[in-house]
Enzyme design. Structure first.
Site, PDB file in Angstrom:
ATOM      1  CE  LYS A  82       8.608 -10.788   2.554  1.00  0.00           C
ATOM      2  NZ  LYS A  82       7.261 -11.201   2.962  1.00  0.00           N
TER       3      LYS A  82
ATOM      4  CD  GLN B 226       4.717 -12.954   1.653  1.00  0.00           C
ATOM      5  OE1 GLN B 226       5.823 -13.093   2.131  1.00  0.00           O
ATOM      6  NE2 GLN B 226       4.002 -11.887   1.289  1.00  0.00           N
TER       7      GLN B 226
ATOM      8  CG  ASP C 234       6.973 -12.379   9.100  1.00  0.00           C
ATOM      9  OD1 ASP C 234       7.348 -11.352   8.641  1.00  0.00           O
ATOM     10  OD2 ASP C 234       6.450 -13.473   8.564  1.00  0.00           O
TER      11      ASP C 234
HETATM   12  N1  GUN Z   1       2.422 -10.382   3.781  1.00  0.00           N
HETATM   13  C1  GUN Z   1       2.276  -8.870   3.511  1.00  0.00           C
HETATM   14  N2  GUN Z   1       3.412  -8.763   4.507  1.00  0.00           N
HETATM   15  C2  GUN Z   1       3.918  -9.706   5.061  1.00  0.00           C
HETATM   16  C3  GUN Z   1       4.985  -9.708   5.951  1.00  0.00           C
HETATM   17  O1  GUN Z   1       5.540  -8.619   6.490  1.00  0.00           O
HETATM   18  N3  GUN Z   1       5.253 -11.011   6.407  1.00  0.00           N
HETATM   19  C4  GUN Z   1       4.580 -12.172   6.022  1.00  0.00           C
HETATM   20  N4  GUN Z   1       4.892 -13.236   6.554  1.00  0.00           N
HETATM   21  N5  GUN Z   1       3.552 -11.747   5.148  1.00  0.00           N
HETATM   22  C5  GUN Z   1       3.415 -10.848   4.708  1.00  0.00           C
END
Ligand code: GUN
Length: 305
Positions: A57, A101, A124
């Protein structure tokens, strides 16, 4: 309409073209505002898969010219400390997007932490405000994986001179992150939507009724080839690591929730794993951060964002 089978949906290629478009938006937005969109990713603990996602990311955020900050906290961090950090980020005018996350360590409530994020910075799209906006058809921030899946579906349908309107869509998986928002998005496209899950009776039959089948169960090769209707669109959201035996010994491999080779024989179009939905998730996170930046700065949202 073309009636071939086994068309592979190139999620990696689509994500690359989306990122290229977003990079151009970042540069024009910098010109008009003198500011750079900034995404902050918070990770708590050492989960190895999360570490890789967070690194990707950060790299992809920077690659399109945005500011990326990654805050790494030890798994001894208390929930109160994390909530204080989220509060600081909410109030920091330089920060446009906040992503915590998941999964969080067991001593924290992810619902409580998500609830603490300012919905305008919730890139998100997990906050109840954004989930509610999606449910009632108001504009908001849409969760990245379902948004990316919808983009791939629309693009595939267009390639076949087809439309999503009126199709039977079956989503296997009822998570807040994928299954539920995916259902809302497909409903808004005039699909007839079924959310199936681990307790669904006659799951194979339910899947066979799907013109659009979205697999988001988190179990390797759970959806069998003969569960896929002739000429269905199949979106595989799964990212499962399995061990496979090779002449050189046991190796780790990433596979989806769908038995890809068998499903491909029936499907009109199908996403592979890897290089299917996965790359779209991060591209849509960048998309959402740009949208959040525009909303926070009173700027017009670029077309397609
Ligand atoms: N963990 C796995 N996929 C995601 C996501 O799209 N966002 C977040 N915050 N955590 C994740």
């Amino acid at each position: 309409m073309l009636t071939t089978r086994g068309h592979i949906i190139d999620g990696a290629g689509y994500a690359k073209s989306l990122r290229d478009r977003l990079a151009e938006h970042v540069s024009s937005l910098q010109e008009v505002s003198g500011k750079t969109p900034c995404l902050v990713v918070v990770i708590v603990g050492e989960d190895p898969a999360s570490q890789i996602y967070v690194k990707n990311k950060g790299e992809q955020t920077q690659a399109i010219g945005m500011e990326s900050r990654t805050l790494r906290l030890p798994d001894t961090t208390s929930e109160a400390e994390l909530l204080r950090l989220v509060d600081e980020l909410n109030r920091d005018p330089v920060v446009n997007g906040i992503l915590v996350q998941l999964p969080l360590p067991a001593h924290m409530s992810s619902l409580k932490v998500i609830d603490a994020i300012n919905p305008d910075k919730d890139v998100d799209g997990f906050h109840v405000t954004n989930a509610g906006r999606l449910a009632v058809g108001l504009d908001g921030i849409v969760p990245c994986t379902p948004l990316g899946s919808l983009m791939l579906l629309k693009d595939a349908a267009e390639k076949f001179g087809d439309t999503l309107r009126g199709k039977n869509a079956v989503i296997v998986g009822r998570s807040n992150i994928v299954g539920k928002p995916m259902a809302q998005l497909l409903l808004a496209q005039d699909c007839t939507v079924t959310i199936a899950h681990s307790r669904t009776q006659n799951l194979a039959e339910v899947c066979r009724s799907a013109d659009i089948l979205v697999a988001a169960v988190g179990r390797a090769h759970f959806i069998k080839g003969d569960w896929v209707k002739d000429s269905a669109y199949v979106i595989d959201v799964g990212i499962n690591r399995i061990q496979v035996e090779t002449p050189e010994g046991s190796k780790s491999k990433v596979v989806g929730d769908v038995d890809f080779e068998a499903a491909k024989a029936n499907a009109l179009a199908i996403t592979p794993v890897p290089k299917g939905v996965g790359p779209m998730t991060i591209a849509c996170l960048l998309n959402n951060t740009i949208k959040a930046f525009c909303l926070q700065n009173g700027l017009a949202i670029p077309d397609g964002v």
